[in-house]
Design a protein around this motif. Structure first.
Motif, PDB file in Angstrom:
ATOM      1  N   ASP A  86       0.668  -1.131  -0.050  1.00 19.23           N
ATOM      2  CA  ASP A  86       0.005   0.155  -0.129  1.00 19.23           C
ATOM      3  C   ASP A  86       0.631   1.386  -0.339  1.00 19.23           C
ATOM      4  N   GLU A 109       2.306  -1.419  -4.844  1.00 20.92           N
ATOM      5  CA  GLU A 109       0.992  -1.607  -5.081  1.00 20.92           C
ATOM      6  C   GLU A 109       0.388  -0.509  -6.340  1.00 20.92           C
ATOM      7  N   SER A 110      -0.389   0.188  -7.143  1.00 19.31           N
ATOM      8  CA  SER A 110      -1.331   1.545  -6.549  1.00 19.31           C
ATOM      9  C   SER A 110      -1.805   2.364  -6.190  1.00 19.31           C
ATOM     10  N   THR A 111      -2.324   2.910  -5.649  1.00 21.04           N
ATOM     11  CA  THR A 111      -3.135   3.239  -4.601  1.00 21.04           C
ATOM     12  C   THR A 111      -4.956   2.903  -5.301  1.00 21.04           C
ATOM     13  N   LYS A 112      -5.531   1.986  -4.556  1.00 23.21           N
ATOM     14  CA  LYS A 112      -6.671   1.705  -4.594  1.00 23.21           C
ATOM     15  C   LYS A 112      -7.795   1.172  -4.256  1.00 23.21           C
ATOM     16  N   GLN A 158      -4.094  10.324  -6.640  1.00 22.24           N
ATOM     17  CA  GLN A 158      -4.130   8.589  -6.662  1.00 22.24           C
ATOM     18  C   GLN A 158      -2.905   8.811  -7.549  1.00 22.24           C
ATOM     19  N   GLN A 160      -0.547   5.932 -10.080  1.00 20.58           N
ATOM     20  CA  GLN A 160      -0.908   4.808 -10.519  1.00 20.58           C
ATOM     21  C   GLN A 160       0.546   4.278 -10.984  1.00 20.58           C
TER      22      GLN A 160
END
Length: 385
Positions: A86, A109-112, A158, A160
């Motif tokens: 995260d 990981e990308s912001t999810k 966000q 990516q």
């Protein structure tokens, strides 16, 4: 501050009726980090940006201080920060004071599932490894190795990433991050002697307007606490905006070094400034061209500032055993300079390929628990070799 920029559709006059195709009004929002007293932008939303439908329990997010006071040189292995999935949990504060937090991160990981907003601090994110796109209400900013991303406080965004291999140096500034005043003309243009200009500043592009209802979580940090605020509409519902307050990118590779006949002092590397600290870029450059020049930096006393150097790439002739991502802290009050043998070794050298980011703070920095976990022991004695 950035130059004027506009994207999308906006009305001819500000604070006037601006209607959707169905006749209802768009919702105008003034965005500024210093009230109504400085630069700002106007954004036009499909829906009011105020519709909170639910809140989560707040989560503490203050750094854990390990040492409040100290007076010795320190060194840290930045790449020993372990990768985490995260984006937010991967951020580890290393050195902090009341003016800024210096943070390392290795997100995989990308912001999810959420958006992020730092309501306390402007953020300067230096991309050491990785690439991707910064997604904001203002549009998209692609980024890659060597980019600085400057994100004003309060910006909803966000990140990516293109893959899981990412290393970031983040400076959270509790005052606005600005272009240095010495580079600016009376009316705000970057002057001819500045080491970069407006052409080098990459503004948001490709405004993506998402008119969508639902439950949209914006994790918001305020006063060392992370709040979960759920909104009724997608935060990227902006149809247009204009102004001077927005995120932008600048590549360290576009910084044009200032050189001289003899060794130039660190202010020639100045890139950004804020209240009580500055950020400098050390880039590949020709060395001094006086026939008797000593390219290595002279010993100097940090009486008024803590000096933090983040090593990015290249061969650093003034220091031994440098690794990528290493951080050195030379605190105010004691002198430092080249390691033994480095001065003689530098004589006759014509250029350097070093790449580094320096942060000078005018108030002492404190060490966090995470900093001690990645410290190089014995660094303070390395000049006695």
């Amino acid at each position: 501050m950035p130059h004027y920029h506009s994207l999308g559709t906006i009305p001819h006059k500000r604070h006037t009726q601006f209607r959707r195709p169905d006749g209802t009004l768009y919702s105008e929002q003034l965005f500024s980090t210093e009230g109504f007293s400085n630069d700002y932008s106007l954004l036009y939303h499909h829906w009011p940006p105020t519709q909170i439908i639910h809140t989560d329990e707040p989560v503490p997010a203050m750094p854990s201080i390990a040492e409040e006071k100290m007076l010795k040189h320190r060194s840290f292995e930045g790449f020993h920060i372990r990768p985490e999935a995260d984006f937010l949990t991967s951020r580890k504060p290393i050195l902090v004071n009341n003016d800024c937090h210096i943070v390392l991160a290795a997100p995989e990981e990308s912001t999810k599932g959420y958006f992020y907003k730092n309501a306390d601090a402007d953020e300067l994110i230096f991309i050491h490894e990785g690439s991707g796109t910064l997604l904001t209400q203002y549009g998209q900013i692609p980024f890659a190795y060597g980019d600085y991303l400057v994100i004003p406080r309060g910006t909803i965004y966000q990140v990516q990433f293109n893959d899981k291999h990412n290393r970031l140096l983040i400076v959270e500034s509790f005052s606005p991050i600005r272009y240095p005043k010495k580079y600016l003309g009376k009316y705000g243009q970057l002057l001819e002697h500045s080491p970069y200009c407006e052409r080098d500043i990459r503004t948001p592009q490709q405004l993506l307007t998402i008119d969508e209802a639902g439950d949209f979580l914006i994790k918001t940090k305020k006063k060392g606490v992370l709040y979960g605020l759920h909104y009724a509409h997608h935060p990227f519902d902006v149809v247009g905006w204009d102004g001077y307050c927005y995120p932008f990118a600048f590549s360290i590779h576009d910084f044009e070094p200032i050189t001289g006949r003899v060794h130039q002092p660190p202010p020639v590397h100045l890139t950004f400034e804020a209240h009580n600290f500055v950020v400098c870029s050390f880039c590949p450059r020709l060395y001094d061209y006086h026939p008797d020049a000593v390219p290595a930096p002279y010993n100097h006393s940090n009486i008024d500032s803590d000096e933090v150097l983040y090593y990015v790439a290249g061969d650093f002739m003034s220091r031994k055993h440098v690794t990528r991502g290493m951080i050195t802290l030379h605190p105010a009050g004691i002198p430092h300079g080249p390691h033994p043998g480095a001065v003689e070794k530098s004589i006759g050298k014509k250029q350097t390929d070093e790449l580094a980011v320096m942060i000078d703070t005018f108030h002492p920095l404190q060490l966090t628990v995470e900093a001690l976990e990645i410290e190089n022991p014995g660094y303070t004695m390395s000049w006695a070799e």
